[in-house]
Write an enzyme that holds these catalytic residues in place. Structure first.
Site, mmCIF file in Angstrom:
data_model
loop_
_atom_site.group_PDB
_atom_site.id
_atom_site.type_symbol
_atom_site.label_atom_id
_atom_site.label_comp_id
_atom_site.label_asym_id
_atom_site.label_seq_id
_atom_site.Cartn_x
_atom_site.Cartn_y
_atom_site.Cartn_z
ATOM 1 N N ASP A 113 0.841 -1.200 0.000
ATOM 2 C CA ASP A 113 0.000 0.000 0.000
ATOM 3 C C ASP A 113 0.873 1.245 0.000
ATOM 4 O OD1 ASP A 113 -2.046 -1.786 0.472
ATOM 5 O OD2 ASP A 113 -2.128 -1.349 2.625
HETATM 6 N N1 URA Z 1 -1.178 -5.905 4.023
HETATM 7 C C1 URA Z 1 -1.661 -4.652 3.966
HETATM 8 O O1 URA Z 1 -2.698 -4.355 4.568
HETATM 9 N N2 URA Z 1 -0.980 -3.727 3.272
HETATM 10 C C2 URA Z 1 0.169 -3.990 2.626
HETATM 11 O O2 URA Z 1 0.751 -3.099 2.006
HETATM 12 C C3 URA Z 1 0.670 -5.302 2.686
HETATM 13 C C4 URA Z 1 -0.021 -6.250 3.393
#
Ligand code: URA
Length: 244
Positions: A113
């Site tokens: 993310d």
């Molecule tokens: N889980 C998440 O919520 N975000 C990420 O970036 C990776 C794993």
């Protein structure tokens, strides 16, 4: 004996983002391409594409970029998106500009993310990419998680059960392992890569993730001396660690 593949020089350099075949021909005409310290003027010639070519060939006095099959380990900083086309800062902007024009393209191995930092791989090797993200391989991804509220002690069992159903999904999550570090900090290892998985797992446990950082992928760790925004190319041995 395996046969060394050959490639036309203009085709090779164009595929590595040095410009169109005409651009590459122009570079050569002005003496800007050399191999083994000899200037190359005719880029229609075929050249053996040996692994040591980047150390032997130079463009503008600089070693050739890595050949196809490269794997980049990036310490993804916060605030950058794993996308080729969204607005705002993209992880690809960190890499040399020329690499955006490579064919096959360099892509992230899965995504983190925008507000997640840590270990992110990028590669132009599609087979390798699929081997790493394939759920069948069960490659462990370990995240350091900071939480808004103290853990209540039920989370490890909830995540380990292998029957946690995330909101809006029809298949339960595979078992995941939680190592508690403090009331509001833990390491979580998962083998899947579902959308916002870690944040949604803690939401399902009634908590909220305030910071998320990926530390490990399989047996490969984010090097401690690699600062956010820095990257390094992986060797064959380091790539093999992913599958351990
Ligand atoms: N889980 C998440 O919520 N975000 C990420 O970036 C990776 C794993």
């Amino acid at each position: 004996m395996t046969k060394v593949p050959t490639c036309r020089i203009d085709k090779l350099l164009a595929s590595m983002g040095y410009g169109s075949r005409n651009d590459v021909a122009r570079l050569a005409r002005t003496g800007r391409i050399s191999c083994d310290a000899v200037k190359i003027f005719d880029v229609t010639k075929r050249i053996p594409v040996t692994p040591d070519l980047p150390t032997r060939m130079q463009v503008d006095g600089t070693a050739l970029d890595p050949l196809s099959g490269m794997v980049i380990l990036l310490h993804k900083p916060l605030g950058m998106t794993c996308s080729h086309k969204e607005d705002g800062a993209l992880v690809y902007d960190i890499l040399p500009d020329r690499w955006k024009r490579r064919n096959p393209a360099v892509s992230t191995v899965g995504r983190l993310d925008k507000q997640t930092s840590g270990l992110l791989l990028l590669t132009d090797d599609g087979d390798l990419l699929h081997r790493i993200i394939s759920p069948k391989r069960h490659i462990k991804k370990t995240y350091r998680v900071q939480l808004a509220r103290p853990l209540d002690g039920t989370e490890a069992d909830l995540f380990a059960a292998g029957d946690l159903m995330l909101h809006g999904e029809d298949k339960p999550l595979a078992a995941a392992a939680l190592d508690v570090i403090s009331d509001t900090e833990a390491l979580l290892s998962v083998t899947e890569g579902r959308y916002h998985q870690v944040r949604r797992m803690f939401a399902a446990a009634g908590n909220h993730v305030t910071a998320l950082h990926r530390e490990r992928l399989g047996g490969l760790s984010l090097p401690e001396d690699l600062a956010p925004g820095q990257w390094t190319l992986l060797s064959h041995d380091e790539i093999a660690l992913i599958f351990q």
